[in-house]
Scaffold this active site. Sequence first.
Site, PDB file in Angstrom:
ATOM      1  N   LYS A  51       0.860  -1.190   0.000  1.00 22.69           N
ATOM      2  CA  LYS A  51       0.000   0.000   0.000  1.00 22.69           C
ATOM      3  C   LYS A  51       0.896   1.240   0.000  1.00 22.69           C
ATOM      4  O   LYS A  51       1.514   1.575   1.018  1.00 22.69           O
ATOM      5  CB  LYS A  51      -0.912  -0.002   1.226  1.00 22.69           C
ATOM      6  CG  LYS A  51      -1.930   1.122   1.236  1.00 22.69           C
ATOM      7  CD  LYS A  51      -2.875   0.996   2.420  1.00 22.69           C
ATOM      8  CE  LYS A  51      -3.923   2.095   2.407  1.00 22.69           C
ATOM      9  NZ  LYS A  51      -3.341   3.443   2.529  1.00 22.69           N
ATOM     10  N   LYS A  63      -2.874  -2.358   7.985  1.00 18.72           N
ATOM     11  CA  LYS A  63      -1.994  -1.274   8.418  1.00 18.72           C
ATOM     12  C   LYS A  63      -0.947  -1.824   9.380  1.00 18.72           C
ATOM     13  O   LYS A  63      -1.289  -2.442  10.395  1.00 18.72           O
ATOM     14  CB  LYS A  63      -2.802  -0.168   9.118  1.00 18.72           C
ATOM     15  CG  LYS A  63      -3.716   0.609   8.163  1.00 18.72           C
ATOM     16  CD  LYS A  63      -2.909   1.327   7.094  1.00 18.72           C
ATOM     17  CE  LYS A  63      -3.759   2.244   6.245  1.00 18.72           C
ATOM     18  NZ  LYS A  63      -4.158   3.473   6.938  1.00 18.72           N
ATOM     19  N   CYS A 100      32.479  24.080  16.114  1.00 21.55           N
ATOM     20  CA  CYS A 100      33.335  25.273  16.036  1.00 21.55           C
ATOM     21  C   CYS A 100      33.574  25.950  17.374  1.00 21.55           C
ATOM     22  O   CYS A 100      34.399  26.865  17.467  1.00 21.55           O
ATOM     23  CB  CYS A 100      32.740  26.280  15.055  1.00 21.55           C
ATOM     24  SG  CYS A 100      31.220  27.068  15.646  1.00 21.55           S
ATOM     25  N   GLU A 150      -1.231   5.874  -7.582  1.00 20.46           N
ATOM     26  CA  GLU A 150      -0.787   6.615  -6.399  1.00 20.46           C
ATOM     27  C   GLU A 150       0.471   7.395  -6.774  1.00 20.46           C
ATOM     28  O   GLU A 150       1.485   6.819  -7.169  1.00 20.46           O
ATOM     29  CB  GLU A 150      -0.475   5.649  -5.260  1.00 20.46           C
ATOM     30  CG  GLU A 150      -0.430   6.288  -3.894  1.00 20.46           C
ATOM     31  CD  GLU A 150      -1.814   6.424  -3.259  1.00 20.46           C
ATOM     32  OE1 GLU A 150      -1.885   6.953  -2.132  1.00 20.46           O
ATOM     33  OE2 GLU A 150      -2.814   6.030  -3.881  1.00 20.46           O
TER      34      GLU A 150
END
Length: 670
Positions: free
Chosen positions: A111, A306, A403, A167
């Site tokens: 996905k 997911k 520095c 996509e």
Amino acid sequence: MDARQEIEGLRAELTQASYEYYMLDAPTMSDYDFDHKLRRLEELESAHPELVSSDSPTQRVGGKAAEGFAEVTHQVPLESLQDVFSFKELAEFGTRIKQSLEDVSYDVEPKVDGLSVALEYEDGIFVRGATRGDGRVGEDVTQNLRTIKTIPLRLPDALPRFIVRGEVFMPKSVFHALNEERELNGQPLFANPRNAAAGSLRQLDPKIAAARKLDVVVFNIQFAEGKVFQTHVETLEYLKSQHFHVIPYTICTAIEDCARTIQDIGDHREEFEYDIDGAVIKVNSLTDRERLGSTAKFPRWAAAYKYPPEQKPSTVVDIVVQVGRTGVVTPKAVVSPVRLAGTTVTNATLHNQDFIAEKDVRVGDTVLVQKAGEIIPEIVAVLKEKRPEGTTPYRFPDRCPVCGAPVVRDEDGAAMRCTGAECPAQLMRHLVHFASRDAMDIEGLGPANVESLVNAGLLKTPGDLYSLRTEDVEKLERMGKKSAQNLIDAIERSKENDLSKLLTAFGIRQVGQKAAQVLARQFGTLDALASADAESLSKVPDIGGITAQSILTWFSDPQSQHLVETLKAAGVNMESHAQPIGDKLSGLTFVLTGELSGFSRKEAGERIQALGGKVSGSVSKKTSYVIAGEAAGSKLRKAQELKVPILDEVGFLAMLEGVAPAVDNSPEIE
């Protein structure tokens, strides 16, 4: 051969060459030949505009910037998918499918975390592209989509009407390069590739979108007039034959196989050129899909798995700080190696001092680590019950580790910043800013040439610009003798700039272009400004206590002093060209409206500021005078309502000369 034949031949050659280069990764035409043929095609189309067509390779970037995006109603809605967050929920999805279908196969795809679009073709020609929007109505972004090289403008098959869904994404390598460039130019960074892709696709100027090097992966046929398919996989293979960049897929015959494939995709997500936030599971048979149908929100034949953020414990071995190109000092934790989202993590961001203090992260702590957005490793929590004895709270360094210059905190945020004028970590950023238009305005010294000069070892501080030699510069890539001489001449001209330009170039915190102009007028010379104390600085209009302290800090640093001496030795002007600032209008605030005949509004504002006054863009009770020229409107009306004194141009000139002006507050407005 006539022009039409030559144009059609060149288009066919270039289209095929682009397909081989961008899709097959097997180019048969050299870049030189491609560019030469493209230029010839542009010449022919310019001479014969009646032969220009929308599918020509010359139309990849074209047209004027849009004023906005028109709405597009999708012929076939771009549906969203039902999310599942565990393999248990995935199994439940499979059970529901089996209740309706006996024999079923699934297609599993990564996905892509991008921006969904619909691409429309008529007779094989790309005619329109739109964002998903709410699924039914999106935005017309055709011109921007044309800039994506993997979107074919003409298809091998000329179906009367053909719509595909894909996509749009920004490749990871492009995203990191873009953020490096934005950091160098002092621009806000994109949070992730998806945000970058979305922002790029919605640019009103297609040339900006083209520069962002977007890509697209296609995963569905929405509509195909005159073409019949039996399975989803068949559609994907057809899309490949039409030269689309198609999503990779795996066929599974059981939901358990889908779970294993999803796990495998997750384990290898770092290998994809695009970010993924999950995997998609679809019933393969199109007939079965029709039988299953859709709910009011989602198709019943598909789901989106997911991936949960993977968290693992690790030990903080050390806390170190890095200095970015903009001077921000960022802490990171060195952690014992831990495998996350397919890669071995040895460092985790700590964001800033406040983050460390809030979580109380210490060296020796056991912490939970995860990848934020699947990209950047970060510490989620400290397991304080496992904290060993003898640990101490972390103290942020007050000196730059690169520095040695002082590190100060931004007034408007939690960032800590190095103040070194010659800090090597910030060299690229300092040089680009030093040469910018508002600063020393060195034409031809943009980020690319700065990078070349730095990489060649020719620049270590901004002061080194004035010791460059033509013979050294002309040896660089993309530089010839003429270009090198032009750059040296531009650097030489910059020596004569006003002091205000030099002050802007120094990049002193809180001192922008306007403050630099005020300071230059007030003090006249750099030496006078450098020797000013906090009290005298704070009395200058628009220079408050914070800005005064920034100026004092900058001039007290040895790096700043070295830079100033280097520039003096090179003959850079250290004086203001403007007349010394007076105090005739000190404490007064003016608003300008309408047109003045004697000078522009900008010139009038500069005259006011030169005499110690302030210029505001809006009228309020604190406004001292409104200067009204011809065709004055709402600001004049507001001044009359608030009874603010109003000057015409004659009265304004009298005030500049020190004569008490005649004030007009009559209610009439022409």
